[in-house]
Design a protein around this motif. Structure first.
Motif, short mmCIF file in Angstrom:
data_model
loop_
_atom_site.label_atom_id
_atom_site.label_comp_id
_atom_site.label_asym_id
_atom_site.label_seq_id
_atom_site.Cartn_x
_atom_site.Cartn_y
_atom_site.Cartn_z
N CYS A 300 0.89 -1.22 -0.12
CA CYS A 300 -0.03 0.15 0.24
C CYS A 300 0.87 1.31 -0.06
CB CYS A 300 -1.09 -0.05 1.23
SG CYS A 300 -0.11 0.16 2.66
N GLY A 301 2.05 1.21 0.68
CA GLY A 301 2.91 2.42 0.74
C GLY A 301 2.67 3.10 2.02
N GLY A 302 1.68 2.53 3.04
CA GLY A 302 1.71 3.50 4.06
C GLY A 302 0.05 3.25 4.74
N CYS A 324 -1.54 1.32 7.44
CA CYS A 324 -0.61 0.10 7.58
C CYS A 324 0.59 0.36 8.13
CB CYS A 324 -0.41 -0.24 5.88
SG CYS A 324 0.42 -1.63 5.88
N CYS A 461 -2.76 -5.59 2.43
CA CYS A 461 -1.49 -5.26 1.98
C CYS A 461 -0.42 -6.28 2.27
CB CYS A 461 -1.06 -3.72 2.65
SG CYS A 461 0.81 -3.56 2.30
N GLY A 464 2.57 -5.32 4.26
CA GLY A 464 2.19 -4.89 5.81
C GLY A 464 1.76 -6.35 6.58
N TYR A 482 -7.14 -5.45 8.16
CA TYR A 482 -7.13 -5.09 6.59
C TYR A 482 -8.57 -5.12 5.90
CZ TYR A 482 -2.12 -4.98 6.29
OH TYR A 482 -0.86 -4.17 6.69
ZN LIG Z 1 0.98 -1.72 3.79
#
Ligand SMILES: [Zn+2]
Ligand SMILES: [Zn+2]
Length: 498
Positions: A300-302, A324, A461, A464, A482
């Protein structure tokens, strides 16, 4: 011409049931597509047993086998779907039966539906299209018909020929290869004629199918709690895919590519994967009694994103987007300044594998001309980023040059910039704020993008999931994080009804 067609229809009839999902014992067995073509190559060093549609005629053949339609009765038949009758077996010759999946009373049900053909069958796709066009019928109703009784010829490497009536059932205990992918398969298969192509499917129960899916999705060396989370997500996703009935005219239940889920059989299968599948046997995620489409992505990138922003449609309560990585929590990634700060934050941790690291920060340099040409423009002098989702993914963007091109989905945005890992990125350079909440940035001969994340950002993710599993988080907590509000259930499979 009509006479010729009728004669063929007498020889070769519509296959009674198109796809073969069934319940054996209390397991769901599926037909998963492996390959199709005008002929099929089965490469093996052992022997396979081929049984034809009667179930009586059976032969063991060794070495490489080529299976094709016997040219003597070669025929391809297409039909135009008219009326579809649920749960009634029609005996009329102009009906054939196909399966469809439904979710009824909190359970998965395999139904049979009878499909009537408008007019008759057609010898070729072109004939069917001409008829549809002339009668104002949508071409989307044209289907390749599943045929039984067609004569198939199997040639062994010595040139000997053996004739079988389709559909065929094949059993092999030694690995068989179907193409140059390096993948091999064992077990039970079905070969059927659909329109003018031969379709080969793996007949496999849902649990073994999942064992062949999850190592492609999260890596065969992942910690077992991550594999379990992936198993439950993939099982739920597979059941959702069945409910979409996207392959009900194709002669199989699920395909083996990204369209459904990538399935590679026993490739990279290990004990941890088997343990994860077995420990979560039959577990799916549900929300309000219905199976959840437990979609997932690499990184997800965050923060994860909301399904209705990425794909439109109604908001889905369990796919709203969650944090995340805790450090991202205080930032509003839908705003450019916070987003830039976050993209430049180092989120690599030492336990990460190379693909996980690569998804944490990425850069691309793109020539203005290349971007313009993909957008169908002569040049671009300004880009407006109109909105971003909660994960920071760009949702609406304008490329402004000799004309203005607008992009309103993350997938379009990723592709116009040249297959980006994600739409979570910014364009280097000063920007100015627009009154609509977006930003505008002037661009020169080349653009430098800085991004984070990989994939659409909706649902679980995987990076994550791996991090949480390494920290000792149980898979049930990972899934609860999630897919908030969901419940795990195992009692969702019931027998087919008519
Ligand atoms: Zn993530
Ligand atoms: Zn598919």
């Amino acid at each position: 011409m009509r006479k010729y067609l009728l004669l063929l229809v007498l020889l070769i009839s519509l296959l009674q049931v198109l796809a073969g999902a069934e319940i054996r014992g209390d397991e769901l067995w599926l037909e998963v597509s492996l390959a199709s073509g005008s002929s099929l190559e089965l490469r093996q060093s052992g022997a396979i047993r081929i049984t034809d549609s009667s179930g009586i005629y059976s032969r063991e053949l060794s070495g490489n086998i080529n299976i094709s339609l016997d040219s003597q009765n070669s025929v391809s038949l297409y039909g135009i779907i008219g009326e579809v009758v649920q749960n009634v077996a029609m005996t009329d010759e102009n009906y054939y039966t196909r399966e469809s999946f439904a979710w009824i009373d909190s359970s998965l049900v395999i139904r049979e539906e009878s499909v009537a053909l408008v007019y008759d069958s057609f010898h070729s796709l072109a004939e069917a299209q001409a008829f549809a066009d002339a009668n104002g019928i949508s071409r989307s109703r044209i289907v390749a018909l599943p045929m039984s009784g067609a004569s198939l010829v199997a040639r062994d490497s010595g040139g000997f020929q053996y004739y079988f009536e389709s559909p065929l059932t094949i059993h092999c205990t030694n690995p068989v290869r179907l193409d140059n992918s390096g993948l091999s398969w064992t077990g039970e298969f079905r070969i059927k004629l659909v329109g003018d192509r031969l379709q080969i499917n793996h007949i496999i129960n849902l649990e073994n199918y999942l064992a062949g899916v999850i190592q492609n999705e999260i890596g065969s060396g992942a910690p077992v709690e991550a594999l379990k989370a992936q198993a439950v997500a993939s099982r739920s996703h597979a059941v959702s895919m069945l409910l979409y009935n996207r392959h009900r005219n194709d002669g199989f239940d699920l395909c083996n590519g990204t369209h459904c889920q990538v399935y590679k059989g026993e490739h990279l299968l290990n004990n941890q994967i088997l343990e994860a599948v077995l420990a979560t046997q039959s577990e799916i995620l549900t929300y309000n009694g219905r199976v959840v489409d437990a979609t997932y992505h690499s990184s997800c990138g965050g923060k994860t994103d909301a399904s209705h922003l990425i794909w439109r449609g109604q908001p889905t309560p369990y796919l709203q987007g969650v944090t995340c990585i805790d450090e991202a929590d205080s930032l509003d990634l839908s705003h450019e300044a916070d987003l830039r700060t976050w993209v430049n934050t180092n989120t690599i941790d030492p336990a990460m594998s190379s693909w996980e690291r690569a998804s944490q920060n990425w850069n691309r340099t793109i020539r203005n001309g290349a971007l313009a040409s993909r957008a169908g423009l002569d040049y671009i002098n300004r880009i407006e980023i109109i909105s971003r989702g909660p994960s920071g993914r760009i949702l609406n963007l304008k490329l402004i040059g000799n004309q203005t091109k607008t992009y309103n989905s993350e997938s379009q945005i990723r592709s116009v910039f040249g297959t980006l890992p994600s739409s979570l990125f910014y364009i280097e350079g000063n920007y100015r704020n627009l009154s609509n909440g977006g930003i505008s940035i002037s661009v020169g001969a080349s653009l430098r993008l800085r991004g984070k994340g990989s994939g659409h950002g909706v649902g679980m993710c995987q990076v994550g999931t791996l991090r949480r599993a390494r920290e000792g988080c149980p898979y049930t907590d990972i899934l609860g994080h999630y897919y908030p509000g969901t419940t795990i259930r195992t009692d969702w499979l019931i027998h087919a009804t008519r």
